[in-house]
Design a protein around this motif. Structure first.
Motif, mmCIF file in Angstrom:
data_model
loop_
_atom_site.group_PDB
_atom_site.id
_atom_site.type_symbol
_atom_site.label_atom_id
_atom_site.label_comp_id
_atom_site.label_asym_id
_atom_site.label_seq_id
_atom_site.Cartn_x
_atom_site.Cartn_y
_atom_site.Cartn_z
ATOM 1 N N THR A 148 15.479 -6.298 -3.317
ATOM 2 C CA THR A 148 14.671 -6.032 -2.150
ATOM 3 C C THR A 148 14.147 -4.838 -1.962
ATOM 4 O O THR A 148 13.035 -4.398 -1.367
ATOM 5 C CB THR A 148 15.182 -6.739 -0.868
ATOM 6 N N ASP A 149 15.020 -3.771 -2.042
ATOM 7 C CA ASP A 149 14.757 -2.380 -1.469
ATOM 8 C C ASP A 149 13.661 -1.874 -2.772
ATOM 9 O O ASP A 149 12.750 -1.135 -2.295
ATOM 10 C CB ASP A 149 15.833 -1.534 -1.869
ATOM 11 N N HIS A 150 13.718 -2.443 -3.876
ATOM 12 C CA HIS A 150 12.705 -1.965 -4.971
ATOM 13 C C HIS A 150 11.478 -2.567 -4.572
ATOM 14 O O HIS A 150 10.258 -1.826 -4.488
ATOM 15 C CB HIS A 150 13.036 -2.384 -6.200
ATOM 16 N N LEU A 151 11.307 -3.859 -4.149
ATOM 17 C CA LEU A 151 9.873 -4.297 -3.601
ATOM 18 C C LEU A 151 9.366 -3.901 -2.291
ATOM 19 O O LEU A 151 8.327 -3.679 -2.282
ATOM 20 C CB LEU A 151 10.429 -5.993 -3.608
ATOM 21 N N VAL A 152 10.210 -3.615 -1.543
ATOM 22 C CA VAL A 152 9.883 -2.888 -0.023
ATOM 23 C C VAL A 152 9.245 -1.490 -0.754
ATOM 24 O O VAL A 152 8.223 -1.219 0.085
ATOM 25 C CB VAL A 152 10.995 -2.742 0.883
ATOM 26 N N SER A 153 9.814 -0.743 -1.377
ATOM 27 C CA SER A 153 9.305 0.573 -1.926
ATOM 28 C C SER A 153 7.918 0.543 -2.592
ATOM 29 O O SER A 153 7.053 1.282 -2.214
ATOM 30 C CB SER A 153 10.316 1.309 -2.879
ATOM 31 N N VAL A 154 7.590 -0.599 -3.344
ATOM 32 C CA VAL A 154 6.134 -1.027 -3.780
ATOM 33 C C VAL A 154 5.387 -1.226 -2.783
ATOM 34 O O VAL A 154 4.204 -0.663 -2.751
ATOM 35 C CB VAL A 154 6.568 -1.916 -4.864
ATOM 36 N N LEU A 155 5.828 -2.177 -1.918
ATOM 37 C CA LEU A 155 4.908 -2.429 -0.582
ATOM 38 C C LEU A 155 4.387 -1.062 0.299
ATOM 39 O O LEU A 155 3.241 -1.167 0.511
ATOM 40 C CB LEU A 155 5.578 -3.554 0.108
ATOM 41 N N LEU A 156 5.521 -0.479 0.394
ATOM 42 C CA LEU A 156 5.039 0.923 1.237
ATOM 43 C C LEU A 156 4.283 1.850 0.400
ATOM 44 O O LEU A 156 3.364 2.189 0.817
ATOM 45 C CB LEU A 156 6.457 1.452 1.587
ATOM 46 N N ARG A 157 4.605 1.766 -0.852
ATOM 47 C CA ARG A 157 3.681 2.800 -1.814
ATOM 48 C C ARG A 157 2.174 2.273 -1.541
ATOM 49 O O ARG A 157 1.177 2.894 -1.830
ATOM 50 C CB ARG A 157 4.194 2.753 -3.112
ATOM 51 N N ASN A 158 2.123 1.062 -2.075
ATOM 52 C CA ASN A 158 0.802 0.485 -1.971
ATOM 53 C C ASN A 158 0.067 0.615 -0.598
ATOM 54 O O ASN A 158 -1.234 1.036 -0.594
ATOM 55 C CB ASN A 158 0.741 -1.116 -2.349
ATOM 56 N N ALA A 159 0.650 0.090 0.524
ATOM 57 C CA ALA A 159 0.159 0.385 1.958
ATOM 58 C C ALA A 159 -0.249 1.729 2.024
ATOM 59 O O ALA A 159 -1.442 2.004 2.719
ATOM 60 C CB ALA A 159 0.953 -0.369 2.810
ATOM 61 N N ALA A 160 0.519 2.697 1.684
ATOM 62 C CA ALA A 160 0.295 4.168 1.934
ATOM 63 C C ALA A 160 -0.768 4.894 0.954
ATOM 64 O O ALA A 160 -1.061 5.901 1.394
ATOM 65 C CB ALA A 160 1.704 5.009 2.056
ATOM 66 N N ARG A 161 -0.924 4.131 -0.143
ATOM 67 C CA ARG A 161 -1.817 4.550 -1.325
ATOM 68 C C ARG A 161 -1.398 6.046 -1.531
ATOM 69 O O ARG A 161 -1.994 6.942 -1.880
ATOM 70 C CB ARG A 161 -3.405 4.442 -0.625
ATOM 71 N N ILE A 162 -0.044 5.626 -2.231
ATOM 72 C CA ILE A 162 0.725 7.032 -2.674
ATOM 73 C C ILE A 162 1.379 6.645 -3.941
ATOM 74 O O ILE A 162 1.387 5.232 -4.513
ATOM 75 C CB ILE A 162 1.633 7.695 -1.847
ATOM 76 N N GLN A 163 1.736 7.597 -4.938
ATOM 77 C CA GLN A 163 2.491 7.145 -6.073
ATOM 78 C C GLN A 163 3.862 8.339 -6.098
ATOM 79 O O GLN A 163 3.932 9.197 -5.525
ATOM 80 C CB GLN A 163 1.839 7.748 -7.255
#
Length: 311
Positions: A148-163
């Protein structure tokens, strides 16, 4: 002469029970398991001991229980990542939906986002601004691919448009050591596992993914307050048994877990660490429905982001 011996029913349990978990000692799953095991050992009259099976983001633990004798003496404390194994780890020889049956929902817990003091940022908004200015500047640790922590990090990365660079770990202690030591910048993990470091001030809390702030850390904002409700999500903990386990054994375990979760001291202790316990007794039927709905949502996240486990 009547053979009364063959007709007698041996009451369960007659010996100790193994609660298998896929997380390491000191992690969020372990902290919950230890406290609940203390209570249900008393209720069942037999010791419930923790058995650690690390690997494949908790799926090796799930597979071990799925293949165990269905007698109620080997059960699993599972998390979301085990339900996603068909997409993440298709080579593993078990089927979560077919080979395991739910006993009870024990708790939910938010993901905490923490940062090392070496990062020259004041809050999560600063981190995102800096990441936009310099893509892949930051490294972000999680406790495994598909957790879940990995998937949350992906969701945040996408929402914030960062890498950023994803760094998966098997153990919370090693991940925290590297964040404290400045070798990794950020850590996404079950909040409960980072409580001691947050209390000691060795890491800084940036956000929690729950819908409200956590009592013991009122200064840490929710991810929605920071501006990214898309990344709001709790991880969960469900007790499960091999699918052929007798119904009377499952019923006794369900009753024991529900009784344990009614203990006010236990509820207070776990609540202070961020665990959210069920407000009423839960049944295997309700948990099964929850798991099916949850799996649909997170399978979509995995597919949309082309996430795969180690083959």
């Amino acid at each position: 002469m009547v053979d009364t011996f063959s007709d007698c029913v041996i009451e369960y349990p007659q010996r100790s029970i193994s609660l298998v978990i896929g997380g390491p000692p000191g992690g969020g799953t372990d902290m919950l398991a230890r406290r609940v095991c203390e209570r249900i050992s008393v209720l069942l009259g037999q010791r419930v001991r923790i058995e650690y099976r690390l690997g494949a983001s908790g799926n090796l633990a799930a597979m071990a229980v799925a293949q165990a004798k269905p007698d109620g003496y080997t059960i699993l404390l599972g998390t979301r990542s085990a339900t996603l194994h068909r997409k993440m780890y298709p080579h593993l020889a078990y089927d979560f939906g077919h080979d395991l049956t739910p006993i009870a929902m024990l708790a939910r817990v938010p993901v905490g986002i923490v940062m090392g003091h070496h990062v020259l940022a004041s809050n999560l908004r600063d981190v995102i601004r800096m990441a936009r200015e310099n893509p892949n500047r930051f490294s972000a640790a999680t406790l495994g691919v598909g957790t879940t922590d990995h998937l949350v990090s992906v969701l945040l990365r996408n929402a914030a448009r960062i890498q950023w660079q994803h760094v998966p770990y098997m153990e919370m202690s090693r991940a925290l050591k590297d964040v404290v030591g400045g070798r990794v910048d950020l850590l996404f993990a079950q909040l409960a596992g980072g409580v001691s470091h947050l209390n000691a001030g060795s890491v800084r809390g940036l956000a929690v993914t729950s819908t409200s702030r956590v009592a013991d850390f009122p200064d840490i904002p929710t991810i929605a307050e920071v501006g990214f409700p898309q990344a709001s999500a709790d991880d969960w903990f469900v007790a499960l048994a091999p699918s052929a386990t007798p119904s009377d054994v499952l019923a006794k375990l369900n009753d024991a877990f529900n009784q344990a979760l009614e203990d006010q001291t236990l509820r207070w202790c776990l609540g202070r660490m961020g665990y959210l316990l069920p407000s009423s007794k839960n049944t295997a039927v309700s948990v099964k429905a929850h798991l099916a709905d949850d799996n649909t949502r997170w399978t979509s996240v995995i597919q949309d982001n082309q996430i795969s486990g180690f083959q």
